[in-house]
Design an enzyme around this catalytic site. Structure first.
Site, PDB file in Angstrom:
ATOM      1  N   TRP A  88       0.831  -1.212   0.000  1.00  0.00           N
ATOM      2  CA  TRP A  88       0.000   0.000   0.000  1.00  0.00           C
ATOM      3  C   TRP A  88       0.863   1.258   0.000  1.00  0.00           C
ATOM      4  CZ3 TRP A  88      -0.107  -3.938   3.552  1.00  0.00           C
ATOM      5  CH2 TRP A  88       0.580  -3.718   4.751  1.00  0.00           C
ATOM      6  N   ARG A  89       2.144   1.090   0.256  1.00  0.00           N
ATOM      7  CA  ARG A  89       3.015   2.263   0.230  1.00  0.00           C
ATOM      8  C   ARG A  89       3.470   2.585  -1.184  1.00  0.00           C
ATOM      9  NH1 ARG A  89       6.852   1.458   5.605  1.00  0.00           N
ATOM     10  NH2 ARG A  89       5.405   2.487   7.041  1.00  0.00           N
ATOM     11  N   GLU A 102      -5.263   0.155   6.384  1.00  0.00           N
ATOM     12  CA  GLU A 102      -5.382   0.646   7.759  1.00  0.00           C
ATOM     13  C   GLU A 102      -6.381  -0.170   8.572  1.00  0.00           C
ATOM     14  OE1 GLU A 102      -3.514   2.506   9.376  1.00  0.00           O
ATOM     15  OE2 GLU A 102      -2.318   3.329   7.745  1.00  0.00           O
ATOM     16  N   THR A 118      -3.188  -5.690  14.195  1.00  0.00           N
ATOM     17  CA  THR A 118      -2.671  -6.800  13.401  1.00  0.00           C
ATOM     18  C   THR A 118      -1.325  -6.401  12.798  1.00  0.00           C
ATOM     19  OG1 THR A 118      -4.967  -7.318  12.847  1.00  0.00           O
ATOM     20  CG2 THR A 118      -3.259  -8.433  11.575  1.00  0.00           C
ATOM     21  N   CYS A 130      12.219   1.857  18.588  1.00  0.00           N
ATOM     22  CA  CYS A 130      11.654   2.118  19.921  1.00  0.00           C
ATOM     23  C   CYS A 130      10.747   0.961  20.319  1.00  0.00           C
ATOM     24  CB  CYS A 130      10.883   3.435  19.908  1.00  0.00           C
ATOM     25  SG  CYS A 130      10.683   4.164  21.552  1.00  0.00           S
ATOM     26  N   CYS A 181      18.171   2.155  21.390  1.00  0.00           N
ATOM     27  CA  CYS A 181      18.385   3.597  21.499  1.00  0.00           C
ATOM     28  C   CYS A 181      19.643   4.052  20.761  1.00  0.00           C
ATOM     29  CB  CYS A 181      18.456   4.010  22.965  1.00  0.00           C
ATOM     30  SG  CYS A 181      16.930   3.681  23.883  1.00  0.00           S
ATOM     31  N   THR A 206      -8.822 -14.021  22.483  1.00  0.00           N
ATOM     32  CA  THR A 206      -9.034 -13.012  23.501  1.00  0.00           C
ATOM     33  C   THR A 206      -8.617 -13.513  24.875  1.00  0.00           C
ATOM     34  OG1 THR A 206     -10.949 -12.420  22.174  1.00  0.00           O
ATOM     35  CG2 THR A 206     -10.607 -11.187  24.188  1.00  0.00           C
TER      36      THR A 206
END
Length: 351
Positions: free
Chosen positions: A24-25, A37, A43, A193, A200, A302
């Site tokens: 999609w990019r 999205e 997911t 991150c 870092c 769940t």
DNA sequence: AACTCGGGGCA
DNA sequence: TGCCCAGAGTT
């Protein structure tokens, strides 16, 4: 302000070299960004890619999606989970055809009004597909922002959320590339991150990170949570007669609502075929000459960890009766019906 | 504010 | 085994 400029520059130049390729990019049309999205909600990217490609092939346009049956949309979604996303997606496609002449709306408020689209998704589509300066906030960026700003508060609290949204807003305000900034922020959260052992040393915005300079990034964000799993045992039966298989529709309110599943019973202990036959009789009016335990599947949904005992029924007699919708389907129909992921897995085990 | 909704990745 | 994942909608 000068600081913000350096932040964006460091972020974007890192993103340029380090971002992952995603279908999609390469072609970020509103429709493709929207589908991606929705699929990406809760997911992981690697999981979504194959589904996205298949989905775009099945439904290349908003109109084709709107014209499809909900069952076909669910079938394309099968295995992705959170099936309400697929239903909302389908409903939204119809709404776009009805209210926006089949063209994906450009206005943020119109995007936000579509079913299945909340503030995050509206911001993502708006910034990525339309270059609007709208912020986003999701798992990756919550973690990233909490560390950048050394926020100690519980990130699930509304007060903290407001703080995070404000920060997100400041990062895209008056930017020429809000979509890239938002994607870069998520990419940074995903690659550098990270939840555990953040890298870092390789971070392009380390000099902007309050937690690194004055605290401990690995201790953030603060998100007091308590997931407690409950163990369940269930038995499922593949009932075949005359080359057809008995399936039932999962009703609203229970698991996999709108999908099809095999007759399934909650059991409290490993069940013998006689007890199971009684359940089959009571619930579906059928009896089996033999009920063979084939295999067991462990899976988690769940809050539940489920040990599923799978049986094959043979020599089935009786008149099918059920309070819930059931169908006898041939193998081709079985292939096209949306099943739960474990239901589909049962068929593959048998093969 | 708490719950619900799937399924898989990863240490 | 627990936590997390490009969250949204309902109670």
């Amino acid at each position: 302000m000068e600081n913000l400029k350096r932040f964006r520059q460091g972020l974007l130049s890192w993103y340029k070299n380090s971002h992952r390729e995603m279908p999609w990019r390469t072609e970020p049309t509103p429709y493709r960004v929207w589908i991606s999205e929705i699929m990406l909600q809760q997911t992981q990217v690697t999981t979504v890619v194959a589904y996205f490609l298949r989905f775009m092939e099945a439904f290349p346009t908003i109109e084709s999606l709107a014209a499809a049956t909900e069952m076909d949309v669910l079938r394309a979604w099968e295995g992705l989970g959170y099936y309400r996303r697929a239903k909302n997606l389908h409903a939204a496609a119809k709404e776009i055809c009805r209210k926006h002449s089949g063209k994906f709306p450009r206005q943020f408020d119109d995007i936000l009004a579509l079913p299945g689209i909340g503030r995050y998704t509206a911001g993502a589509i708006s910034s990525i597909a339309f270059q609007n300066q709208k912020p986003i906030l999701e798992g990756n960026t919550i973690r990233l922002f909490a560390r950048l700003q050394n926020i100690q508060g519980d990130v699930s609290l509304p007060a903290t959320q407001n703080l995070l949204w404000s920060f997100a807003e400041s990062l895209v305000a008056n930017s020429r590339r809000p979509g890239d900034i938002n994607q870069a922020l998520m990419e940074l959260g995903n690659q550098i991150c990270t939840v555990k052992n953040p890298h870092c040393i390789s971070c392009p915005v380390i000099q902007h990170c309050d937690a690194f300079l004055n605290g401990d990034p690995s201790k953030l964000p603060n998100k007091p949570r308590k997931i407690q799993y409950e163990s369940l045992m269930e038995a499922a039966i593949v009932v075949r007669r005359n080359k057809k298989t008995l399936v039932r529709l999962c009703l609203p309110g229970d698991r996999w609502a709108g999908l099809w599943d095999f007759p399934r019973f909650s059991i409290s202990e490993p069940t013998d075929s006689m007890t199971l036959n009684r359940l089959l009789q009571q619930t579906y009016g059928l009896r089996a000459r033999s009920l063979t335990p084939e295999f067991r599947i462990k899976h988690a949904v769940t809050r539940f960890r489920i040990e599923l005992h799978c049986f094959w029924a043979e020599g089935v007699t009786g008149k099918t009766e059920s309070k819930t919708p059931v169908r006898w389907v041939n193998d081709q129909q079985l292939h096209s019906l949306p099943l739960s992921a474990t239901g589909r897995r049962m068929l593959e085990f048998k093969r």
